[in-house]
Design a protein around this motif. Structure first.
Motif, PDB file in Angstrom:
ATOM      1  N   VAL A 136       0.840  -1.204   0.000  1.00 19.60           N
ATOM      2  CA  VAL A 136       0.000   0.000   0.000  1.00 19.60           C
ATOM      3  C   VAL A 136       0.873   1.251   0.000  1.00 19.60           C
ATOM      4  O   VAL A 136       0.566   2.236  -0.682  1.00 19.60           O
ATOM      5  N   GLU A 137       1.982   1.225   0.739  1.00 17.40           N
ATOM      6  CA  GLU A 137       2.878   2.384   0.754  1.00 17.40           C
ATOM      7  C   GLU A 137       3.489   2.634  -0.614  1.00 17.40           C
ATOM      8  O   GLU A 137       3.674   3.794  -1.018  1.00 17.40           O
ATOM      9  N   VAL A 138       3.788   1.571  -1.337  1.00 16.26           N
ATOM     10  CA  VAL A 138       4.278   1.737  -2.706  1.00 16.26           C
ATOM     11  C   VAL A 138       3.186   2.361  -3.570  1.00 16.26           C
ATOM     12  O   VAL A 138       3.448   3.307  -4.338  1.00 16.26           O
ATOM     13  N   ALA A 139       1.966   1.865  -3.448  1.00 19.32           N
ATOM     14  CA  ALA A 139       0.857   2.417  -4.220  1.00 19.32           C
ATOM     15  C   ALA A 139       0.659   3.896  -3.901  1.00 19.32           C
ATOM     16  O   ALA A 139       0.478   4.729  -4.796  1.00 19.32           O
ATOM     17  N   ARG A 140       0.700   4.231  -2.626  1.00 21.44           N
ATOM     18  CA  ARG A 140       0.516   5.623  -2.215  1.00 21.44           C
ATOM     19  C   ARG A 140       1.619   6.519  -2.782  1.00 21.44           C
ATOM     20  O   ARG A 140       1.371   7.647  -3.210  1.00 21.44           O
ATOM     21  N   ALA A 141       2.850   6.014  -2.796  1.00 23.50           N
ATOM     22  CA  ALA A 141       3.975   6.801  -3.311  1.00 23.50           C
ATOM     23  C   ALA A 141       3.843   7.091  -4.799  1.00 23.50           C
ATOM     24  O   ALA A 141       4.477   8.017  -5.315  1.00 23.50           O
ATOM     25  N   LEU A 142       3.022   6.302  -5.503  1.00 28.02           N
ATOM     26  CA  LEU A 142       2.859   6.458  -6.949  1.00 28.02           C
ATOM     27  C   LEU A 142       1.659   7.318  -7.334  1.00 28.02           C
ATOM     28  O   LEU A 142       1.448   7.597  -8.519  1.00 28.02           O
ATOM     29  N   LEU A 143       0.878   7.758  -6.359  1.00 30.19           N
ATOM     30  CA  LEU A 143      -0.382   8.452  -6.637  1.00 30.19           C
ATOM     31  C   LEU A 143      -0.230   9.666  -7.546  1.00 30.19           C
ATOM     32  O   LEU A 143      -1.075   9.915  -8.403  1.00 30.19           O
ATOM     33  N   HIS A 144       0.832  10.427  -7.365  1.00 30.98           N
ATOM     34  CA  HIS A 144       0.993  11.669  -8.122  1.00 30.98           C
ATOM     35  C   HIS A 144       1.827  11.473  -9.387  1.00 30.98           C
ATOM     36  O   HIS A 144       2.229  12.449 -10.024  1.00 30.98           O
ATOM     37  N   GLY A 145       2.089  10.214  -9.745  1.00 27.27           N
ATOM     38  CA  GLY A 145       2.804   9.928 -10.986  1.00 27.27           C
ATOM     39  C   GLY A 145       4.257  10.341 -10.985  1.00 27.27           C
ATOM     40  O   GLY A 145       4.729  10.993 -11.934  1.00 27.27           O
ATOM     41  N   PRO A 146       5.042   9.973  -9.960  1.00 27.42           N
ATOM     42  CA  PRO A 146       6.450  10.383  -9.907  1.00 27.42           C
ATOM     43  C   PRO A 146       7.302   9.668 -10.945  1.00 27.42           C
ATOM     44  O   PRO A 146       6.978   8.568 -11.388  1.00 27.42           O
ATOM     45  N   GLN A 147       8.411  10.295 -11.307  1.00 26.66           N
ATOM     46  CA  GLN A 147       9.375   9.678 -12.213  1.00 26.66           C
ATOM     47  C   GLN A 147      10.415   8.862 -11.461  1.00 26.66           C
ATOM     48  O   GLN A 147      11.044   7.974 -12.028  1.00 26.66           O
ATOM     49  N   LEU A 148      10.603   9.200 -10.179  1.00 30.58           N
ATOM     50  CA  LEU A 148      11.624   8.568  -9.344  1.00 30.58           C
ATOM     51  C   LEU A 148      10.981   8.031  -8.077  1.00 30.58           C
ATOM     52  O   LEU A 148      10.258   8.754  -7.385  1.00 30.58           O
ATOM     53  N   LEU A 149      11.251   6.764  -7.772  1.00 32.69           N
ATOM     54  CA  LEU A 149      10.742   6.139  -6.560  1.00 32.69           C
ATOM     55  C   LEU A 149      11.923   5.791  -5.659  1.00 32.69           C
ATOM     56  O   LEU A 149      12.824   5.047  -6.060  1.00 32.69           O
TER      57      LEU A 149
END
Length: 246
Positions: free
Chosen positions: A146-159
């Motif tokens: 879920v934390e990975v999913a949340r980190a992707l919410l705004h469409g980042p280029q870098l994780l």
């Protein structure tokens, strides 16, 4: 002209009083790549992540995200970063959807779009059927997804992921690693994966070895190990006992 890398760190030094946590650190993460940042506890991995995300201020060198200097243009730089920190960051009393909605609001994403994006990402990490479940009812591995999913919410280029599998069992660790690698392969997300676990690194991965605040090696994992076991090559270079590095 080629696009700048997802992350470029150049000659960054950071100290806490008289203790130097990072010493002239330079590394880069190309777009759409998986880069492992390998180092034992105390190597400086979390300090580096804190500088990239502006939790600390870098006063030496430069840190650029997709060409944007995090010090001079923090807004555009941070908008391109998604982060999974080592410590848990979800509200355990809220449901998965509520956590996603709250994070989306912080990024100025409207309610309807947030619901659509959030559900799509929960489905992507295999947890859409638990969308209305409180986070407190999830396993450690599910929380990480879920934390990975949340980190992707705004469409980042870098994780950025700081020791994301710490405390997870073998199966949960494998699921998180597979999920993140799929994001690189299928979505073109650039990943900087900080770890002290050798089995999370593949031979073809880009590798940065960080030890006592200094970058000791950069290249592929295969180039670094030279045909030996990665753990053996790491111990030979750093002098760190295997049990401390495993």
């Amino acid at each position: 002209m080629s696009a700048p890398p997802a992350l470029a760190v150049e000659n960054v030094t950071h100290a806490f009083g008289k203790v130097t946590a990072l010493d002239q650190v330079s590394l880069d993460v190309p777009r759409g790549s998986f880069t492992a940042l390998l180092g034992v506890n105390g190597a400086g991995k979390t300090t580096l992540f804190s500088l990239i995300t502006r939790l600390y201020d870098n006063v030496t060198g430069s840190i650029r995200v997709a060409g944007h200097d995090v010090r001079r243009a923090p807004g555009p730089a941070l908008a391109r970063i998604g982060v999974v920190f080592q410590s848990r960051a979800l509200d355990p009393g809220l449901t998965l959807r509520q956590n996603m909605a709250y994070h989306a609001a912080l990024h100025g994403i409207g309610r309807a779009e947030a619901r659509e994006r959030g559900d799509a990402l929960l489905a992507r990490v295999g947890l859409i059927e638990r969308a209305d479940t409180p986070v407190a009812a999830l396993s450690g591995g599910q929380v990480r997804r879920v934390e990975v999913a949340r980190a992707l919410l705004h469409g980042p280029q870098l994780l950025l992921l700081d020791e994301p599998t710490v405390g997870l069992d073998v199966a949960a660790r494998r699921d998180v690693v597979r999920l993140v690698r799929a994001l690189v392969a299928e979505d073109g997300v650039a990943v900087l994966w900080a770890t002290h676990l050798f089995d999370e690194i593949e031979a073809t991965d880009r590798l940065v070895v960080l030890h006592l605040g200094k970058v000791l090696a950069r290249g592929t994992a295969a180039e670094f190990s030279g045909g030996a076991a990665l753990a053996d090559a790491f111990v030979a270079m750093t002098g760190t006992a295997p049990e401390a590095a495993a």
